[in-house]
Structure formats: C-alpha cells, structure tokens
Design an enzyme around this catalytic site. Structure first.
Site, PDB file in Angstrom:
ATOM      1  N   THR A  46       0.321  -1.205  -0.229  1.00  0.00           N
ATOM      2  CA  THR A  46      -0.082   0.466  -0.018  1.00  0.00           C
ATOM      3  C   THR A  46       0.371   1.604   0.321  1.00  0.00           C
ATOM      4  O   THR A  46       0.484   2.341  -0.465  1.00  0.00           O
ATOM      5  CB  THR A  46      -1.196  -0.080   1.635  1.00  0.00           C
ATOM      6  OG1 THR A  46      -1.341  -1.236   0.835  1.00  0.00           O
ATOM      7  CG2 THR A  46      -1.853   1.285   1.831  1.00  0.00           C
ATOM      8  N   THR A  47       2.201   1.394   0.978  1.00  0.00           N
ATOM      9  CA  THR A  47       2.761   2.009   1.079  1.00  0.00           C
ATOM     10  C   THR A  47       3.535   2.981  -0.163  1.00  0.00           C
ATOM     11  O   THR A  47       4.611   3.475  -0.509  1.00  0.00           O
ATOM     12  CB  THR A  47       3.974   2.180   2.241  1.00  0.00           C
ATOM     13  OG1 THR A  47       3.208   1.681   2.776  1.00  0.00           O
ATOM     14  CG2 THR A  47       4.822   3.538   2.408  1.00  0.00           C
ATOM     15  N   TYR A 109     -13.837  -2.820  -0.607  1.00  0.00           N
ATOM     16  CA  TYR A 109     -14.516  -2.463  -1.213  1.00  0.00           C
ATOM     17  C   TYR A 109     -16.096  -3.846  -1.222  1.00  0.00           C
ATOM     18  O   TYR A 109     -17.006  -3.281  -0.945  1.00  0.00           O
ATOM     19  CB  TYR A 109     -14.318  -2.396  -2.920  1.00  0.00           C
ATOM     20  CG  TYR A 109     -15.363  -1.000  -3.765  1.00  0.00           C
ATOM     21  CD1 TYR A 109     -16.061  -0.254  -2.633  1.00  0.00           C
ATOM     22  CD2 TYR A 109     -16.294  -1.610  -4.586  1.00  0.00           C
ATOM     23  CE1 TYR A 109     -16.309   1.086  -3.535  1.00  0.00           C
ATOM     24  CE2 TYR A 109     -17.359  -1.298  -4.968  1.00  0.00           C
ATOM     25  CZ  TYR A 109     -17.439   0.683  -3.984  1.00  0.00           C
ATOM     26  OH  TYR A 109     -18.502   0.980  -5.209  1.00  0.00           O
ATOM     27  N   TYR A 135      -2.943 -10.130   5.186  1.00  0.00           N
ATOM     28  CA  TYR A 135      -2.484  -8.638   4.936  1.00  0.00           C
ATOM     29  C   TYR A 135      -4.543  -8.535   5.578  1.00  0.00           C
ATOM     30  O   TYR A 135      -4.472  -8.261   5.036  1.00  0.00           O
ATOM     31  CB  TYR A 135      -2.504  -8.297   3.953  1.00  0.00           C
ATOM     32  CG  TYR A 135      -2.110  -6.266   4.003  1.00  0.00           C
ATOM     33  CD1 TYR A 135      -2.093  -5.617   5.732  1.00  0.00           C
ATOM     34  CD2 TYR A 135      -1.723  -5.446   3.273  1.00  0.00           C
ATOM     35  CE1 TYR A 135      -1.889  -5.079   5.292  1.00  0.00           C
ATOM     36  CE2 TYR A 135      -2.072  -4.436   3.484  1.00  0.00           C
ATOM     37  CZ  TYR A 135      -1.161  -3.752   4.626  1.00  0.00           C
ATOM     38  OH  TYR A 135      -1.325  -2.489   5.620  1.00  0.00           O
ATOM     39  N   ARG A 140      -9.090   0.206   5.508  1.00  0.00           N
ATOM     40  CA  ARG A 140      -8.585   1.019   4.080  1.00  0.00           C
ATOM     41  C   ARG A 140      -9.592  -0.074   3.410  1.00  0.00           C
ATOM     42  O   ARG A 140     -10.278  -0.073   3.114  1.00  0.00           O
ATOM     43  CB  ARG A 140      -7.377   0.325   3.890  1.00  0.00           C
ATOM     44  CG  ARG A 140      -5.702   1.521   4.662  1.00  0.00           C
ATOM     45  CD  ARG A 140      -4.807   1.097   3.868  1.00  0.00           C
ATOM     46  NE  ARG A 140      -3.645   2.374   4.466  1.00  0.00           N
ATOM     47  CZ  ARG A 140      -3.645   2.702   3.623  1.00  0.00           C
ATOM     48  NH1 ARG A 140      -4.425   3.175   2.262  1.00  0.00           N
ATOM     49  NH2 ARG A 140      -2.694   3.881   3.345  1.00  0.00           N
ATOM     50  N   LYS A 164       0.151 -10.608   8.166  1.00  0.00           N
ATOM     51  CA  LYS A 164       0.615  -8.382   8.302  1.00  0.00           C
ATOM     52  C   LYS A 164      -0.890  -8.349   9.278  1.00  0.00           C
ATOM     53  O   LYS A 164      -2.156  -7.993   8.575  1.00  0.00           O
ATOM     54  CB  LYS A 164       1.105  -8.204   7.498  1.00  0.00           C
ATOM     55  CG  LYS A 164       1.053  -6.687   7.858  1.00  0.00           C
ATOM     56  CD  LYS A 164       1.098  -5.619   6.216  1.00  0.00           C
ATOM     57  CE  LYS A 164       1.557  -3.972   6.753  1.00  0.00           C
ATOM     58  NZ  LYS A 164       1.684  -3.562   5.550  1.00  0.00           N
ATOM     59  N   ILE A 206       6.263  -5.170   8.940  1.00  0.00           N
ATOM     60  CA  ILE A 206       6.470  -4.646   8.246  1.00  0.00           C
ATOM     61  C   ILE A 206       5.843  -3.252   8.488  1.00  0.00           C
ATOM     62  O   ILE A 206       4.918  -2.602   8.936  1.00  0.00           O
ATOM     63  CB  ILE A 206       5.087  -5.469   6.922  1.00  0.00           C
ATOM     64  CG1 ILE A 206       5.581  -6.938   7.068  1.00  0.00           C
ATOM     65  CG2 ILE A 206       5.455  -4.579   5.415  1.00  0.00           C
ATOM     66  CD1 ILE A 206       4.917  -8.037   5.974  1.00  0.00           C
TER      67      ILE A 206
END
Length: 296
Positions: A46-47, A109, A135, A140, A164, A206
C-alpha cells in the site's frame, strides 16, 4: 520462514516532480534500508502507492529493487485485489522467482463475509507458487478478517504462513498468537503495535517508519525479540511521536516527507493523495532533528 522474522519495510515508490517514478531515489531508499539493518523488503505494498501505478511502472519498481538488492535481503511482493480470479491469474503468470513470499490484502470494497474472505485466500494460496502472507487492514478494506478466519486459514491451508495484522487491536492480535499453529507467524502491520506484538510472541513488523529510520527501528525490534523490553520501550517511546505524525495526513505522504528531510527522495505523491503540508513537513523535520540529537 525464519528469514521473515524481525523488521520488514513497506517500500515507498519515489516520484519526480512530473510524477514519473524516480528510479535513482528508489535505489537510494533500498540502499538506506540495507545499510540500516532491516531484515527484508516489501515491494508494491500500500505504501508504494501501487493502486496508482501502471503495469509497466510496477515492473520498473520490481526490476529496480531486485537489481539494487542483488540478493542481499529477502523480498516480499504485494499481490492482492478484490477480484479473486484476477489475483489468481496474476499469481500464475508473474515471475516470482526472486521473491520469498507474497503479501496479499483482504478483498476491499466488496465487503465479503468471513466465509468469502476464507475462500478468497484459499483460492489464491492454491494458485501461488510462493508462500502467502495474509494482510488484514480494516481501516482501508472496510472489512475486518476475524481471528477465527485467520486461524482457520493458518490451520487448514499449508501455503499460508503468516499474517500482517493491521487491525490495531492487541486483543485480536493476542488471540491469533495464542491459538495459531507453531509454524504460522504474526507480523504487526502497524508501527505502534510492532513492539507489543513481538513481546506478545509475534514475529516482527512490516513497517512504514522503519524504512526512514531503519537502524533505530531494527534495534527496537531486535531488543523486543530478545525480550529486552525496557530497552526496547525506550526506543519505542522516542519513535512514537513520529509514528503518529507520519500518518496525520495519510500514508505515504508522511513517510515521503521523512525521506525528503533525509535528502533521499522528494515528497511527491500521486492523486488522490496530496503531498504533506508545509506545517506537517516542518514538524516532521523538527522531530527528526530531535531524534538525531538524542542518538548522537
């Protein structure tokens, strides 16, 4: 998967002023982390603003990291989505030979049920030639993968080796650590829960901030893994204000401001995200200077 114990970092994708990928800055960021002593690198998380990168740009980022790393650290690749069949297809066609594992986010979503989440990860684990790190990031994705679902996947799907966990809830994290199979690793997905997770029996983190301050963050995590909690918490409390500040205007605007202050890359991000405001940049710079003084 002992090579994924300790400090992993979710690498940024540096951009030039014209929003093109800044390859030279990415090389500098990778070298900065290898010198700083992190344990592994996570590419296209994502980062990395992977949601705004084209297929060609993603390949450029992957190629640059692989070439720069030159086999020195283990690599993890982010491959996820909310279309299970598309993720399966991607995992079957990507060249994953240079990667040790795949990090795959909960479907966002669509808001699937827990059974839907289970079936999604079961399908992609079957398709993946590399081990899968789940994850969970409810802030998010709009859906929280419950501990029962994580534990079911951990016990029933051999190719799923870790999570994660970025739920931000130590009660949830503790439950997974307590009831997981021995081989399964719990990795913190939030900087502020990194040390508590390790001290509770987790495998590491992470990190976002860790890529900016790799030596300090890695030292904190290593002390935590050695159960030297007093020393580890000293570093945690020094870093905590910066952990909070870099997320004030969203990720990765904050960590890119850190890199700008360090002179390693520009603070440019792509829409719909915005670059950190001058006020935030100023506060981040002041905190970094204070940390430098404290470690001098």
């Amino acid at each position: 998967m002992e090579k994924l114990i300790g400090t992993g970092v979710a690498l940024i994708t540096p951009f030039n002023e014209d929003f093109s990928v800044d390859v030279e800055a990415l090389i500098q960021v990778v070298e900065h982390n290898i010198r700083g002593g992190v344990d592994y690198l996570v590419v296209l998380g994502t980062t990395a603003e992977s949601a705004t990168l084209t297929k060609m740009e993603k390949q450029l980022v992957v190629d640059t990291v692989i070439k720069t790393n030159a086999g020195r650290l283990p690599l993890v690749l982010g491959v996820g989505g909310n279309n299970t069949m598309a993720v399966v297809d991607e995992l079957q066609t990507l060249d994953l030979s240079e990667f040790d594992a795949v990090l795959s986010v909960c479907p966002y979503y669509n808001k699937p049920t827990q059974e839907g989440i289970y079936q999604h990860f079961k399908a992609i684990a079957k398709a993946s030639p590399k081990p899968i790190i789940l994850y969970n990031v409810p802030s998010r994705t709009g859906v929280n993968m419950l501990p029962e679902t994580t534990l079911r996947l951990a016990h029933e799907v051999p190719n799923i080796v870790a999570i994660k966990e970025a739920c931000g809830d130590m009660v949830q994290i503790d439950k997974i650590i307590k009831e997981k199979p021995e081989h399964f690793m719990v990795i913190s997905g939030d900087d502020f829960t990194a040390l508590p997770t390790v001290l509770a029996g987790g495998a590491g983190v992470i990190s976002v901030l860790g890529q900016g301050l790799p030596s300090q963050f890695s030292k904190m995590m290593n002390l935590g893994l050695q159960e030297s909690s007093d020393e580890a918490y000293k570093i945690h409390h020094q870093l905590l204000p910066l952990m909070q500040l870099i997320f004030e205007e969203g990720n990765p605007a904050g960590i890119k401001s850190v890199f700008e202050s360090l002179g390693l890359s520009k603070a440019v991000v792509r829409l719909p995200l915005l670059e950190a405001t001058p006020s935030l940049k100023n506060r981040i710079g002041n905190l970094l200077r204070a940390l430098d003084t404290a470690h001098a």
